[in-house]
Write a protein that holds these residues in place. Structure first.
Motif, short mmCIF file in Angstrom:
data_model
loop_
_atom_site.label_atom_id
_atom_site.label_comp_id
_atom_site.label_asym_id
_atom_site.label_seq_id
_atom_site.Cartn_x
_atom_site.Cartn_y
_atom_site.Cartn_z
N TYR A 110 0.85 -1.19 0.00
CA TYR A 110 0.00 0.00 0.00
C TYR A 110 0.89 1.24 0.00
CZ TYR A 110 0.57 1.84 4.79
OH TYR A 110 1.05 2.43 5.93
N GLY A 111 0.28 2.35 -0.35
CA GLY A 111 1.03 3.59 -0.38
C GLY A 111 0.10 4.77 -0.59
N SER A 112 0.66 5.88 -0.99
CA SER A 112 -0.11 7.10 -1.21
C SER A 112 0.14 7.61 -2.62
CB SER A 112 0.26 8.18 -0.19
OG SER A 112 -0.12 7.80 1.11
N ASP A 113 -0.94 7.98 -3.27
CA ASP A 113 -0.86 8.64 -4.57
C ASP A 113 -2.01 9.62 -4.65
OD1 ASP A 113 -3.13 7.11 -5.16
OD2 ASP A 113 -2.05 5.68 -6.42
N LYS A 114 -2.30 10.14 -5.84
CA LYS A 114 -3.35 11.15 -5.95
C LYS A 114 -4.73 10.59 -5.70
CE LYS A 114 -3.69 10.73 -11.02
NZ LYS A 114 -3.58 11.48 -12.29
N TYR A 115 -4.86 9.26 -5.69
CA TYR A 115 -6.15 8.62 -5.43
C TYR A 115 -6.24 8.06 -4.01
CZ TYR A 115 -6.34 8.72 -10.53
OH TYR A 115 -6.32 9.12 -11.84
N ALA A 116 -5.17 7.44 -3.57
CA ALA A 116 -5.12 6.79 -2.25
C ALA A 116 -4.22 7.61 -1.34
CB ALA A 116 -4.60 5.37 -2.39
N TYR A 117 -4.80 8.37 -0.46
CA TYR A 117 -4.00 9.21 0.43
C TYR A 117 -4.75 9.44 1.74
CZ TYR A 117 -7.15 12.98 -1.07
OH TYR A 117 -8.26 13.74 -1.32
N SER A 118 -4.00 9.83 2.73
CA SER A 118 -4.58 10.21 4.01
C SER A 118 -4.51 11.73 4.13
CB SER A 118 -3.81 9.57 5.17
OG SER A 118 -4.00 8.17 5.18
N GLY A 119 -5.65 12.33 4.44
CA GLY A 119 -5.71 13.77 4.60
C GLY A 119 -5.88 14.15 6.06
N TYR A 120 -5.37 15.30 6.42
CA TYR A 120 -5.48 15.81 7.79
C TYR A 120 -6.48 16.97 7.72
CZ TYR A 120 -1.51 12.86 8.84
OH TYR A 120 -0.69 11.77 9.02
N TYR A 121 -7.66 16.75 8.28
CA TYR A 121 -8.78 17.67 8.09
C TYR A 121 -9.15 18.39 9.37
CZ TYR A 121 -9.36 15.45 3.56
OH TYR A 121 -9.14 14.99 2.29
N VAL A 122 -9.54 19.64 9.21
CA VAL A 122 -10.04 20.46 10.31
C VAL A 122 -11.45 20.92 9.95
CG1 VAL A 122 -7.74 21.25 10.93
CG2 VAL A 122 -9.10 22.59 9.32
N ALA A 123 -12.17 21.44 10.93
CA ALA A 123 -13.49 22.00 10.65
C ALA A 123 -13.31 23.20 9.71
CB ALA A 123 -14.16 22.43 11.95
N GLU A 124 -14.28 23.39 8.85
CA GLU A 124 -14.17 24.43 7.83
C GLU A 124 -13.88 25.81 8.42
OE1 GLU A 124 -16.36 25.06 3.60
OE2 GLU A 124 -17.66 24.92 5.35
N LYS A 125 -14.46 26.10 9.59
CA LYS A 125 -14.28 27.41 10.20
C LYS A 125 -13.18 27.40 11.26
CE LYS A 125 -19.07 28.81 9.39
NZ LYS A 125 -20.35 29.30 10.01
N SER A 126 -12.41 26.34 11.31
CA SER A 126 -11.33 26.25 12.30
C SER A 126 -10.30 27.36 12.10
CB SER A 126 -10.64 24.89 12.19
OG SER A 126 -9.48 24.85 12.97
N ALA A 127 -9.74 27.79 13.21
CA ALA A 127 -8.69 28.81 13.16
C ALA A 127 -7.34 28.21 12.76
CB ALA A 127 -8.57 29.50 14.52
N ILE A 128 -7.28 26.91 12.66
CA ILE A 128 -6.03 26.25 12.29
C ILE A 128 -5.77 26.43 10.80
CG2 ILE A 128 -4.82 24.04 12.15
CD1 ILE A 128 -6.44 23.11 14.56
#
Length: 338
Positions: A110-128
């Motif tokens: 397994y690995g990461s490419d433009k289809y298979a990846y892990s994203g780090y998500y915050v709330a849309e209105k987050s100050a981060i």
């Protein structure tokens, strides 16, 4: 039965590690076994399972003993002889090898490419908005000391945070199915999401990507299957059949139209009758393996050896990376002289 078997694997793994160096599950004197015991993943089709369905393993049979969601546990089970092969994030492979476990990686899965990846998500209105904004915040991930935490550390270091500052970013273990909900309920500030869980969160809306492992490092293979060195020594043809077959399945999944791959995988899940849902396969895009035939590149293990040394999990130079893996059992690679 599946749950109890998995629990047994977890509890018995450490106590059996020492025995792995002097014997394997296939038994003393056995040569080229035609059955490999392994753990699967609910609602998913692993590359070996796909290889078996495509006929690439010949008369080599896979014996499913249960499911796991933990790569470190999976390779520990292989190292201790509870299963014949296991797969994990390459950093976990390095760490287990540093503990003198007699294992060797034989193929990426397994690995990461433009289809298979892990994203780090915050709330849309987050100050981060920046890496420094993560100081004092909670990041939810499936397990510690593995892929998700490694990528977070690399992201923070690449953007100028010191080790002391990075340690102020709190890492929280959250079951994958609960990660999105934990983010929306503000129990965590950042959620690590991949596959169907990522896609569903994006469809619902209200989340924003801070970064992804693919954006951070480009396409790369991230995890490998390992076997014990003794098993490899006793069963070289079995290992060659396994590695070559899995490599062909990975290449087939890249070269075949996605709808056809998903249809084949859905049929595999239906046929094995494990009381599981195949819904996640609708979102399948890629295994993410970057090299043809699942070839292992030294850098894919070396980067994690460096990361673990920086964390103090292993000593610098404690493992010799070229000794951790081999590409010798992949026939397709042998033809090219790789």
């Amino acid at each position: 039965m599946t749950t109890s078997r998995r629990t047994f694997l977890v509890l018995s793994g450490l106590s059996a590690l020492a025995a792995a160096g002097c014997g394997t599950a296939s038994g003393s004197g056995t040569r080229n076994t035609r059955t490999l015991r392994y753990q699967g993943s609910a609602g998913a089709v692993t590359p070996p399972e796909l290889a078996a369905a495509l006929g690439y393993l010949g008369d080599l049979k896979l014996d499913w003993v249960g499911n796991t969601i933990s790569g470190p546990q999976d390779i520990q089970s292989a190292a201790s002889g509870q299963t014949d092969f296991g797969g994990a994030f390459n950093g976990a492979v390095v760490k287990l090898a540093a503990r003198k476990a007699p294992i060797k990686a034989v193929i990426s899965y397994y690995g990461s490419d433009k289809y298979a990846y892990s994203g780090y998500y915050v709330a849309e209105k987050s100050a981060i908005r920046t890496p420094r904004d993560l100081i004092g915040k909670k990041v939810g991930m499936n397990t510690l000391g593995a892929h998700a935490e490694a990528m977070l550390d690399i992201y923070l270091k690449k953007n100028g945070l010191s080790r002391a500052e990075a340690e102020q970013v709190e890492r929280i273990v959250v079951p994958p199915v609960n990660t999105e909900q934990s983010l929306r309920q503000r129990q965590i500030d950042v959620a690590v999401l991949g596959g169907i869980l990522r896609d569903k969160a994006l469809e619902t809306g209200g989340v924003r990507k801070l970064f992804s492992d693919y954006e951070l490092r480009g396409a790369f293979s991230a995890g490998t299957y390992v076997l014990t060195e003794r098993f490899i020594e006793q069963n070289p043809q079995t290992v060659r059949t396994f590695v070559t077959g899995v490599g062909k399945a990975l290449d087939w999944s890249r070269a075949t139209p996605r709808d056809e791959v998903v249809a084949r995988m859905t049929g595999i899940v239906a046929k094995r009758k494990r009381n599981e849902s195949a819904d996640a396969l609708k979102h399948w895009q890629s295994y993410g393996v970057s090299e043809p035939g699942g070839r292992i590149a030294e850098k894919e293990l070396a980067v994690w050896a460096e990361w673990l040394a920086e964390r103090g999990d292993i000593k610098s130079g404690q493992v010799r990376v070229p000794d951790l893996y081999t590409n010798d059992f992949n026939k397709d690679l042998a033809k090219t002289g790789s």
